[in-house]
Scaffold this motif. Sequence first.
Motif, PDB file in Angstrom:
ATOM      1  N   LEU A  79      12.166  49.824 -49.830  1.00  0.00           N
ATOM      2  CA  LEU A  79      13.294  48.928 -49.548  1.00  0.00           C
ATOM      3  C   LEU A  79      14.321  48.817 -50.686  1.00  0.00           C
ATOM      4  O   LEU A  79      15.524  48.919 -50.432  1.00  0.00           O
ATOM      5  CB  LEU A  79      12.773  47.538 -49.165  1.00  0.00           C
ATOM      6  CG  LEU A  79      13.824  46.485 -48.801  1.00  0.00           C
ATOM      7  CD1 LEU A  79      14.596  46.909 -47.559  1.00  0.00           C
ATOM      8  CD2 LEU A  79      13.190  45.120 -48.583  1.00  0.00           C
ATOM      9  N   PRO A  80      13.898  48.615 -51.964  1.00  0.00           N
ATOM     10  CA  PRO A  80      14.908  48.417 -53.023  1.00  0.00           C
ATOM     11  C   PRO A  80      15.903  49.564 -53.151  1.00  0.00           C
ATOM     12  O   PRO A  80      17.113  49.336 -53.243  1.00  0.00           O
ATOM     13  CB  PRO A  80      14.049  48.286 -54.299  1.00  0.00           C
ATOM     14  CG  PRO A  80      12.710  47.848 -53.829  1.00  0.00           C
ATOM     15  CD  PRO A  80      12.525  48.489 -52.487  1.00  0.00           C
ATOM     16  N   SER A  81      15.396  50.813 -53.135  1.00  0.00           N
ATOM     17  CA  SER A  81      16.309  51.951 -53.294  1.00  0.00           C
ATOM     18  C   SER A  81      17.146  52.171 -52.033  1.00  0.00           C
ATOM     19  O   SER A  81      18.314  52.548 -52.105  1.00  0.00           O
ATOM     20  CB  SER A  81      15.532  53.221 -53.658  1.00  0.00           C
ATOM     21  OG  SER A  81      14.578  53.521 -52.668  1.00  0.00           O
ATOM     22  N   MET A  82      16.570  51.924 -50.865  1.00  0.00           N
ATOM     23  CA  MET A  82      17.331  52.045 -49.615  1.00  0.00           C
ATOM     24  C   MET A  82      18.487  51.042 -49.598  1.00  0.00           C
ATOM     25  O   MET A  82      19.612  51.384 -49.222  1.00  0.00           O
ATOM     26  CB  MET A  82      16.412  51.782 -48.416  1.00  0.00           C
ATOM     27  CG  MET A  82      15.386  52.868 -48.169  1.00  0.00           C
ATOM     28  SD  MET A  82      16.113  54.297 -47.329  1.00  0.00           S
ATOM     29  CE  MET A  82      14.652  55.055 -46.655  1.00  0.00           C
ATOM     30  N   LEU A  83      18.208  49.816 -50.003  1.00  0.00           N
ATOM     31  CA  LEU A  83      19.255  48.785 -50.042  1.00  0.00           C
ATOM     32  C   LEU A  83      20.360  49.160 -51.023  1.00  0.00           C
ATOM     33  O   LEU A  83      21.542  49.008 -50.729  1.00  0.00           O
ATOM     34  CB  LEU A  83      18.653  47.434 -50.447  1.00  0.00           C
ATOM     35  CG  LEU A  83      17.919  46.631 -49.372  1.00  0.00           C
ATOM     36  CD1 LEU A  83      17.358  45.346 -49.971  1.00  0.00           C
ATOM     37  CD2 LEU A  83      18.843  46.289 -48.209  1.00  0.00           C
ATOM     38  N   SER A  84      19.937  49.642 -52.200  1.00  0.00           N
ATOM     39  CA  SER A  84      20.927  49.952 -53.236  1.00  0.00           C
ATOM     40  C   SER A  84      21.875  51.064 -52.796  1.00  0.00           C
ATOM     41  O   SER A  84      23.069  51.036 -53.110  1.00  0.00           O
ATOM     42  CB  SER A  84      20.235  50.334 -54.550  1.00  0.00           C
ATOM     43  OG  SER A  84      19.562  51.561 -54.423  1.00  0.00           O
ATOM     44  N   ILE A  85      21.363  52.045 -52.027  1.00  0.00           N
ATOM     45  CA  ILE A  85      22.206  53.160 -51.578  1.00  0.00           C
ATOM     46  C   ILE A  85      23.070  52.767 -50.376  1.00  0.00           C
ATOM     47  O   ILE A  85      24.293  52.886 -50.407  1.00  0.00           O
ATOM     48  CB  ILE A  85      21.345  54.384 -51.190  1.00  0.00           C
ATOM     49  CG1 ILE A  85      20.650  54.950 -52.411  1.00  0.00           C
ATOM     50  CG2 ILE A  85      22.195  55.471 -50.541  1.00  0.00           C
ATOM     51  CD1 ILE A  85      19.612  55.990 -52.083  1.00  0.00           C
ATOM     52  N   PHE A  86      22.408  52.268 -49.318  1.00  0.00           N
ATOM     53  CA  PHE A  86      23.105  52.103 -48.048  1.00  0.00           C
ATOM     54  C   PHE A  86      23.851  50.777 -47.920  1.00  0.00           C
ATOM     55  O   PHE A  86      24.799  50.669 -47.150  1.00  0.00           O
ATOM     56  CB  PHE A  86      22.119  52.276 -46.885  1.00  0.00           C
ATOM     57  CG  PHE A  86      21.538  53.662 -46.808  1.00  0.00           C
ATOM     58  CD1 PHE A  86      22.313  54.737 -46.407  1.00  0.00           C
ATOM     59  CD2 PHE A  86      20.212  53.906 -47.168  1.00  0.00           C
ATOM     60  CE1 PHE A  86      21.789  56.018 -46.331  1.00  0.00           C
ATOM     61  CE2 PHE A  86      19.681  55.183 -47.094  1.00  0.00           C
ATOM     62  CZ  PHE A  86      20.471  56.249 -46.684  1.00  0.00           C
ATOM     63  N   TRP A  87      23.407  49.754 -48.664  1.00  0.00           N
ATOM     64  CA  TRP A  87      24.081  48.462 -48.584  1.00  0.00           C
ATOM     65  C   TRP A  87      25.059  48.248 -49.738  1.00  0.00           C
ATOM     66  O   TRP A  87      26.127  47.673 -49.566  1.00  0.00           O
ATOM     67  CB  TRP A  87      23.058  47.327 -48.553  1.00  0.00           C
ATOM     68  CG  TRP A  87      22.390  47.184 -47.222  1.00  0.00           C
ATOM     69  CD1 TRP A  87      21.319  47.884 -46.761  1.00  0.00           C
ATOM     70  CD2 TRP A  87      22.764  46.308 -46.143  1.00  0.00           C
ATOM     71  NE1 TRP A  87      20.981  47.498 -45.485  1.00  0.00           N
ATOM     72  CE2 TRP A  87      21.853  46.525 -45.083  1.00  0.00           C
ATOM     73  CE3 TRP A  87      23.764  45.345 -45.992  1.00  0.00           C
ATOM     74  CZ2 TRP A  87      21.923  45.830 -43.880  1.00  0.00           C
ATOM     75  CZ3 TRP A  87      23.822  44.638 -44.782  1.00  0.00           C
ATOM     76  CH2 TRP A  87      22.923  44.889 -43.750  1.00  0.00           C
ATOM     77  N   PHE A  88      24.662  48.675 -50.945  1.00  0.00           N
ATOM     78  CA  PHE A  88      25.468  48.365 -52.132  1.00  0.00           C
ATOM     79  C   PHE A  88      26.121  49.590 -52.769  1.00  0.00           C
ATOM     80  O   PHE A  88      26.766  49.474 -53.808  1.00  0.00           O
ATOM     81  CB  PHE A  88      24.601  47.639 -53.174  1.00  0.00           C
ATOM     82  CG  PHE A  88      23.962  46.384 -52.647  1.00  0.00           C
ATOM     83  CD1 PHE A  88      24.741  45.292 -52.276  1.00  0.00           C
ATOM     84  CD2 PHE A  88      22.583  46.310 -52.482  1.00  0.00           C
ATOM     85  CE1 PHE A  88      24.151  44.143 -51.771  1.00  0.00           C
ATOM     86  CE2 PHE A  88      21.986  45.159 -51.974  1.00  0.00           C
ATOM     87  CZ  PHE A  88      22.774  44.070 -51.614  1.00  0.00           C
ATOM     88  N   ASN A  89      25.914  50.771 -52.148  1.00  0.00           N
ATOM     89  CA  ASN A  89      26.515  52.012 -52.660  1.00  0.00           C
ATOM     90  C   ASN A  89      26.235  52.209 -54.160  1.00  0.00           C
ATOM     91  O   ASN A  89      27.121  52.561 -54.934  1.00  0.00           O
ATOM     92  CB  ASN A  89      28.031  52.006 -52.395  1.00  0.00           C
ATOM     93  CG  ASN A  89      28.636  53.391 -52.559  1.00  0.00           C
ATOM     94  OD1 ASN A  89      27.952  54.398 -52.370  1.00  0.00           O
ATOM     95  ND2 ASN A  89      29.901  53.451 -52.941  1.00  0.00           N
ATOM     96  N   ALA A  90      24.978  51.965 -54.547  1.00  0.00           N
ATOM     97  CA  ALA A  90      24.569  52.127 -55.952  1.00  0.00           C
ATOM     98  C   ALA A  90      23.368  53.066 -55.999  1.00  0.00           C
ATOM     99  O   ALA A  90      22.214  52.627 -55.993  1.00  0.00           O
ATOM    100  CB  ALA A  90      24.210  50.766 -56.557  1.00  0.00           C
ATOM    101  N   PRO A  91      23.616  54.387 -56.013  1.00  0.00           N
ATOM    102  CA  PRO A  91      22.518  55.354 -55.888  1.00  0.00           C
ATOM    103  C   PRO A  91      21.715  55.598 -57.171  1.00  0.00           C
ATOM    104  O   PRO A  91      20.691  56.277 -57.129  1.00  0.00           O
ATOM    105  CB  PRO A  91      23.242  56.638 -55.475  1.00  0.00           C
ATOM    106  CG  PRO A  91      24.603  56.504 -56.062  1.00  0.00           C
ATOM    107  CD  PRO A  91      24.930  55.043 -56.054  1.00  0.00           C
TER     108      PRO A  91
END
Length: 315
Positions: A79-91
């Motif tokens: 979840l943390p990395s998925m959120l950072s990429i798809f929700w916050f655009n922070a890959p």
Amino acid sequence: MNSNASQTNHHSFILTGIPGMPDKNPWMAFPLGFLYTLTLLGNGTILAVVKVEQSLHEPMYYFLCILALTDVSLSMSTLPSMLSIFWFNAPEIPFDACITQMFFIHGFGVVESGVLVSMAFDRFVAIRDPLRYASILTHGLIGKIGLVVLARAVCVVFPVPFLIKRLPFCRSNVLSHSYCLHQDAMRLACASTRVNSLYGLIVVIFTLGLDALIILFSYVLILKTVLGIASRAERLKALNTCLSHICAVLLFYIPLIGATMIHRFGKHLSPVVHMFMANIYLLLPPVLNPIVYSVKTKQIRRKIIQVFRGRKNMS
């Protein structure tokens, strides 16, 4: 080369959302959010129903609760990395955070495989010796089985972070998935990864491979026992109690085999296909397992319907 490698060693990795289409990442935010919500609601419902419903205080449902907890834990690992990429655009993900995520994803994957083996043993005992079922699978034995499954996962995955940390990374730091996997990070190293590859292969063979063989052998014994039952109705009833577990096994192993085959032999395929299969392997079982058990288990289905009817009456 080693001195240069150490000087340019990466302090972080870049995770990949939709390969080649970073502008489409926001489109994945809501479907993924929906899947994670379903996972939490579905597995949370299973845990709540088993806790409240006295008739479900049996070994089979205790193992189901362990499976639900494992599914939630596996989902929370990604979840943390998925959120950072798809929700916050922070890959970008720090190196140590990537290794930590890697440990939990692989660890809970091994736990899930072990739980499925435990559930196969549960079905074997229930069909082979139904009169002594509850006295064989006591609370104490179920707790010990759970601890052994967890301890095995920790022991086999524990070396992985150290095997990755010893490697120099001086090439690209772009991973091919939305989360950190051992085989994905390993290919970016600018040194020999023979030890990592060998250890990864040994772990897969002696955990997932061995577990699959044990489950298969359990069902051979179950089938042999069922065929010895005189009544056709009793045979069907016995087999019906195994259907949910068979579905859970297929939901775990088919995406796993598919993702492995594509990773090994599908180099020519689009990166989107690799991403899609890898996400199915990690996201599908936690979403579908509660649905399968709710549909196939009369007591769970009845209790869920009662809860919803109660809420409608209150409103």
